[in-house]
Design a protein around this motif. Structure first.
Motif, PDB file in Angstrom:
ATOM      1  N   GLU A  65      -8.655   4.088  -8.118  1.00 40.26           N
ATOM      2  CA  GLU A  65      -7.404   3.363  -7.887  1.00 40.26           C
ATOM      3  C   GLU A  65      -6.809   3.746  -6.541  1.00 40.26           C
ATOM      4  O   GLU A  65      -6.287   2.911  -5.809  1.00 40.26           O
ATOM      5  CB  GLU A  65      -6.380   3.691  -8.995  1.00 40.26           C
TER       6      GLU A  65
ATOM      7  N   ALA B  44      -1.648  -3.059   5.295  1.00 39.59           N
ATOM      8  CA  ALA B  44      -0.272  -3.513   5.445  1.00 39.59           C
ATOM      9  C   ALA B  44       0.414  -2.807   6.603  1.00 39.59           C
ATOM     10  O   ALA B  44       1.128  -3.433   7.389  1.00 39.59           O
ATOM     11  CB  ALA B  44       0.498  -3.287   4.149  1.00 39.59           C
TER      12      ALA B  44
ATOM     13  N   VAL C 275      -0.300   5.472 -12.155  1.00 41.25           N
ATOM     14  CA  VAL C 275      -1.717   5.620 -11.834  1.00 41.25           C
ATOM     15  C   VAL C 275      -1.914   6.900 -11.043  1.00 41.25           C
ATOM     16  O   VAL C 275      -1.080   7.244 -10.215  1.00 41.25           O
ATOM     17  CB  VAL C 275      -2.179   4.422 -10.969  1.00 41.25           C
TER      18      VAL C 275
ATOM     19  N   ARG D 121      -7.781  -8.807  -6.642  1.00 39.97           N
ATOM     20  CA  ARG D 121      -8.924  -8.799  -7.544  1.00 39.97           C
ATOM     21  C   ARG D 121      -8.390  -9.138  -8.918  1.00 39.97           C
ATOM     22  O   ARG D 121      -7.232  -8.888  -9.206  1.00 39.97           O
ATOM     23  CB  ARG D 121      -9.600  -7.418  -7.530  1.00 39.97           C
TER      24      ARG D 121
ATOM     25  N   MET E 103       6.951  -2.741  -9.158  1.00 41.07           N
ATOM     26  CA  MET E 103       6.359  -3.028  -7.840  1.00 41.07           C
ATOM     27  C   MET E 103       7.441  -3.488  -6.864  1.00 41.07           C
ATOM     28  O   MET E 103       7.448  -3.092  -5.709  1.00 41.07           O
ATOM     29  CB  MET E 103       5.285  -4.089  -7.996  1.00 41.07           C
TER      30      MET E 103
ATOM     31  N   ASN F 166     -10.003  -3.441 -15.672  1.00 41.10           N
ATOM     32  CA  ASN F 166     -10.904  -4.451 -15.137  1.00 41.10           C
ATOM     33  C   ASN F 166     -11.095  -5.633 -16.081  1.00 41.10           C
ATOM     34  O   ASN F 166     -11.593  -6.661 -15.692  1.00 41.10           O
ATOM     35  CB  ASN F 166     -12.264  -3.829 -14.807  1.00 41.10           C
TER      36      ASN F 166
ATOM     37  N   ILE G 254      -3.157  -2.976  -9.250  1.00 37.41           N
ATOM     38  CA  ILE G 254      -3.356  -1.545  -9.406  1.00 37.41           C
ATOM     39  C   ILE G 254      -2.961  -1.120 -10.818  1.00 37.41           C
ATOM     40  O   ILE G 254      -1.966  -1.591 -11.362  1.00 37.41           O
ATOM     41  CB  ILE G 254      -2.551  -0.756  -8.349  1.00 37.41           C
ATOM     42  N   GLY G 255      -3.753  -0.301 -11.381  1.00 38.00           N
ATOM     43  CA  GLY G 255      -3.477   0.166 -12.732  1.00 38.00           C
ATOM     44  C   GLY G 255      -3.880  -0.835 -13.790  1.00 38.00           C
ATOM     45  O   GLY G 255      -3.855  -0.529 -14.976  1.00 38.00           O
ATOM     46  N   GLU G 256      -4.274  -2.039 -13.347  1.00 35.97           N
ATOM     47  CA  GLU G 256      -4.751  -3.018 -14.313  1.00 35.97           C
ATOM     48  C   GLU G 256      -6.182  -2.666 -14.685  1.00 35.97           C
ATOM     49  O   GLU G 256      -6.980  -2.288 -13.823  1.00 35.97           O
ATOM     50  CB  GLU G 256      -4.756  -4.421 -13.698  1.00 35.97           C
TER      51      GLU G 256
ATOM     52  N   VAL H 169      -0.695  -4.296   9.861  1.00 40.67           N
ATOM     53  CA  VAL H 169      -0.006  -5.570  10.120  1.00 40.67           C
ATOM     54  C   VAL H 169       1.400  -5.304  10.646  1.00 40.67           C
ATOM     55  O   VAL H 169       1.851  -5.896  11.627  1.00 40.67           O
ATOM     56  CB  VAL H 169       0.085  -6.415   8.834  1.00 40.67           C
ATOM     57  N   LEU H 170       2.058  -4.391   9.982  1.00 38.77           N
ATOM     58  CA  LEU H 170       3.426  -4.074  10.357  1.00 38.77           C
ATOM     59  C   LEU H 170       3.487  -3.528  11.777  1.00 38.77           C
ATOM     60  O   LEU H 170       4.320  -3.944  12.584  1.00 38.77           O
ATOM     61  CB  LEU H 170       3.974  -3.031   9.384  1.00 38.77           C
TER      62      LEU H 170
ATOM     63  N   ALA I  74      -2.507  -6.074  -2.667  1.00 39.08           N
ATOM     64  CA  ALA I  74      -3.307  -4.900  -3.021  1.00 39.08           C
ATOM     65  C   ALA I  74      -2.765  -4.213  -4.260  1.00 39.08           C
ATOM     66  O   ALA I  74      -3.514  -3.625  -5.025  1.00 39.08           O
ATOM     67  CB  ALA I  74      -3.328  -3.925  -1.852  1.00 39.08           C
ATOM     68  N   LEU I  75      -1.459  -4.298  -4.458  1.00 40.20           N
ATOM     69  CA  LEU I  75      -0.865  -3.494  -5.520  1.00 40.20           C
ATOM     70  C   LEU I  75      -0.708  -4.206  -6.857  1.00 40.20           C
ATOM     71  O   LEU I  75      -0.585  -3.549  -7.878  1.00 40.20           O
ATOM     72  CB  LEU I  75       0.497  -2.955  -5.069  1.00 40.20           C
TER      73      LEU I  75
ATOM     74  N   ALA J 135       3.278  -8.135   6.138  1.00 38.12           N
ATOM     75  CA  ALA J 135       2.832  -6.824   5.681  1.00 38.12           C
ATOM     76  C   ALA J 135       3.119  -6.645   4.192  1.00 38.12           C
ATOM     77  O   ALA J 135       2.271  -6.146   3.450  1.00 38.12           O
ATOM     78  CB  ALA J 135       3.515  -5.722   6.487  1.00 38.12           C
ATOM     79  N   LEU J 136       4.281  -7.097   3.759  1.00 38.74           N
ATOM     80  CA  LEU J 136       4.611  -6.942   2.345  1.00 38.74           C
ATOM     81  C   LEU J 136       3.693  -7.793   1.474  1.00 38.74           C
ATOM     82  O   LEU J 136       3.336  -7.401   0.370  1.00 38.74           O
ATOM     83  CB  LEU J 136       6.073  -7.320   2.098  1.00 38.74           C
TER      84      LEU J 136
ATOM     85  N   LEU K 115       8.443   2.447  -0.448  1.00 43.85           N
ATOM     86  CA  LEU K 115       7.473   2.179   0.615  1.00 43.85           C
ATOM     87  C   LEU K 115       7.231   3.409   1.487  1.00 43.85           C
ATOM     88  O   LEU K 115       6.118   3.630   1.965  1.00 43.85           O
ATOM     89  CB  LEU K 115       7.951   1.022   1.488  1.00 43.85           C
TER      90      LEU K 115
ATOM     91  N   ARG L 122      12.290  -3.462   4.166  1.00 42.72           N
ATOM     92  CA  ARG L 122      12.248  -4.401   3.039  1.00 42.72           C
ATOM     93  C   ARG L 122      13.633  -4.966   2.767  1.00 42.72           C
ATOM     94  O   ARG L 122      13.783  -6.159   2.511  1.00 42.72           O
ATOM     95  CB  ARG L 122      11.693  -3.715   1.796  1.00 42.72           C
TER      96      ARG L 122
ATOM     97  N   LEU M 160       3.818   4.188 -10.061  1.00 39.57           N
ATOM     98  CA  LEU M 160       2.719   3.231 -10.195  1.00 39.57           C
ATOM     99  C   LEU M 160       2.046   3.342 -11.562  1.00 39.57           C
ATOM    100  O   LEU M 160       1.360   2.431 -11.995  1.00 39.57           O
ATOM    101  CB  LEU M 160       1.667   3.465  -9.105  1.00 39.57           C
TER     102      LEU M 160
ATOM    103  N   VAL N  73       0.583  -8.503   2.149  1.00 39.36           N
ATOM    104  CA  VAL N  73      -0.685  -7.770   2.087  1.00 39.36           C
ATOM    105  C   VAL N  73      -0.584  -6.650   1.058  1.00 39.36           C
ATOM    106  O   VAL N  73      -1.461  -6.468   0.214  1.00 39.36           O
ATOM    107  CB  VAL N  73      -1.037  -7.160   3.463  1.00 39.36           C
ATOM    108  N   LEU N  74       0.522  -5.949   1.136  1.00 36.65           N
ATOM    109  CA  LEU N  74       0.716  -4.831   0.234  1.00 36.65           C
ATOM    110  C   LEU N  74       0.751  -5.292  -1.215  1.00 36.65           C
ATOM    111  O   LEU N  74       0.102  -4.714  -2.084  1.00 36.65           O
ATOM    112  CB  LEU N  74       2.038  -4.144   0.588  1.00 36.65           C
ATOM    113  N   GLU N  75       1.504  -6.343  -1.447  1.00 37.86           N
ATOM    114  CA  GLU N  75       1.639  -6.805  -2.824  1.00 37.86           C
ATOM    115  C   GLU N  75       0.290  -7.253  -3.378  1.00 37.86           C
ATOM    116  O   GLU N  75      -0.046  -6.975  -4.522  1.00 37.86           O
ATOM    117  CB  GLU N  75       2.658  -7.942  -2.910  1.00 37.86           C
TER     118      GLU N  75
ATOM    119  N   GLY O  54      -5.143  -1.012   0.776  1.00 42.35           N
ATOM    120  CA  GLY O  54      -4.060  -1.991   0.878  1.00 42.35           C
ATOM    121  C   GLY O  54      -2.933  -1.501   1.766  1.00 42.35           C
ATOM    122  O   GLY O  54      -2.442  -2.234   2.628  1.00 42.35           O
TER     123      GLY O  54
END
Lengths: 287, 287
Positions: A63, A74, A48, B136, A1, B89, B85-87, A77-78, B81-82, B74-75, A6, B10, A46, B77-79, A70
């Motif tokens: 997914e 983001a 996924v 989540r 991650m 439930n 991901i792939g986790e 926001v940016l 969301a990510l 922004a990063l 990006l 970044r 990812l 927010v992105l993080e 997300g």
DNA sequence: CACCAGCGTTTAGAAAATCTATCGCCTTGG
DNA sequence: CCAAGGCGATAGATTTTCTAAACGCTGGTG
């Protein structure tokens, strides 16, 4: 991650929103294959699958939906942060709809320039309400039924939206003011809000003589000025045309509406950048 | 802006937060020159100078500060969301401080596994409170004086933080319970909160016999268990050591504190993913 | 005051990522 | 059954990005 690409995320977001790699490629000035590859690589990174490839385009997997949401957030926001980068503090951007721009802002440009001689105003006309938040030195003017729900914004109700029917003085019948029923037999000019149709539906009057549609209020009003019929519009758009006698009011919607015109601006940076003074000026134009 | 290189943003953000290109390069596994070049190119793209280069490192210009703030947000927010991901439930990540992990969570791992046999728990220990929002299937446990201010979170106060002084039963003097004044003449074990020092300051008692500092509560408590002195800690951390008679309470802070232990989780996705059930379980462990 | 250490910049060439162009393979609709 | 519209894979061209080394600046030190 940490090392996620990006730029690939942005490509994915655009592809997802189009549901079609070719159109995404067009928007990005790339070939279809490039888009396909980047998304493939992103999915590998990812671990996924983000898109379901179908014969008729691509669609988001579960997914993919989360990821897209997300990334979209983001990016919004940016963008909010970056729109105003490099802008001088004496530049202000005003976002509004095209009819509000034509019918409300234009007649007041001189007054604005006089009130803020040192300020450089940039107007941006939008069909849709802005999807991102407003940055510092941005102001938006929008009709709606409630305050701007964006938590990063401050907003203020400028005026109620009251509908009136107007026409050219040349078009005027001798027997005005007239009832709605008589009115509806004349050529009716309406915009995308289809306010005449709603009115007709609400009142139950049937057979309409003539109905002309335009995709924006300003055009309907201009048609009315040219004597093509009766337009229906919010009062704040016609002040100028009334005072210059290009239009006359022939009927006022008795039905009170919750709708109003609102002005929004960024909650951050309040106090800086003249924004409050400009908002005050705008509000004062609505008394 | 549309085609802006997000990866470069970044790199800039990391460099800015270090105030030093070399350290940024280390974090990114790049050479110093690469970082320098990317930021240079970014500045050209934006048409704005973001960093002031000094002899002792880099610092943000005014524009750079705005840009950095936006990119950081922004990063985050992105993080958020990510991360998830792939986790699956049925995976849940619990974020907490190291002492809470050792002294509260560890003794309850079995009970947790019994209560949620199908759930896979991942524990993440942090020195600092998480800078992004919770995704989540993430839960955070933090001490503090108020609810979690993050608007994207729900939170719940689990218990008051009441301080008690404890020591090993072997260390115990025959004349206990004793007053605070006597207590303070014994070897005192404290963590980074420096609670003994604050207490001494508040009461005005002078000469301290012996003061041992540890960088986390769990270590001070372990030292107390080994008979090295008297530790001061929140009640919720010592339940297990009390019941197993490794520690005994010898003094309770009479002063009520606003501090409490809070649990936070994401407001979105409430209802999905067992999260509420887990939060309920955690709360139930505090009666 | 000379010198060194720390830090950012520049440059050229190497390495890697990315893009285009094409071809192949589906599915859908006539 | 064929054509159209989509996506995927591959190979080679192109562009971006990286490294390494040399350079220049600044501040501290003996």
């Amino acid at each position: 991650m940490r090392q996620l690409n990006l730029n690939a995320l942005r490509v994915f977001a655009i592809a997802a929103s189009h549901g079609n790699l070719q159109r995404a490629a067009d928007e990005l000035n790339l070939s279809r294959g490039a888009v396909s590859q980047r998304i493939k690589q992103l999915e590998i990174d990812l671990g996924v699958v983000l898109l379901k490839r179908g014969a008729r385009g691509v669609s988001l997997t579960a997914e993919g939906k989360r990821c897209h949401a997300g990334v979209t957030d983001a990016l919004a926001v940016l963008e909010t942060a970056l729109v105003s980068i490099g802008e001088e503090n004496d530049h202000v951007t005003l976002h509004l709809g095209s009819s509000t721009a034509t019918k409300w802002l234009m007649p007041r440009m001189d007054a604005f320039a006089t009130a803020f001689p040192k300020l450089s105003l940039k107007t941006e006309v939008h069909e849709q309400i802005l999807s991102r938040s407003l940055g510092r030195n941005e102001i938006a003017l929008w009709p709606g039924s409630e305050q701007d729900p964006n938590l990063a914004h401050r907003s203020r109700r400028l005026t109620d939206i009251r509908l009136v029917a107007v026409c050219s003085p040349d078009f005027l019948r001798p027997d005005w003011p007239m009832g709605l029923e008589t009115l509806l037999t004349l050529p009716l000019l309406q915009d995308a809000h289809r306010r005449w149709e709603k009115l007709i539906e609400a009142t139950g009057y049937g057979n309409v003589h003539k109905l002309l549609n335009f995709d924006r209020s300003a055009l309907a009003l201009d048609a009315a000025i040219c004597g093509h019929g009766i337009a229906i519009a919010p009062t704040y758009m016609i002040e100028n045309d009334l005072s210059s006698k290009r239009l006359v009011e022939i009927w006022v919607d008795p039905e009170p509406s919750d709708d109003g015109l609102y002005v929004s601006w960024s909650k951050d940076h309040v106090g800086e950048h003249h924004i409050s003074r400009i908002v005050d000026w705008i509000a004062s134009e609505f008394r």
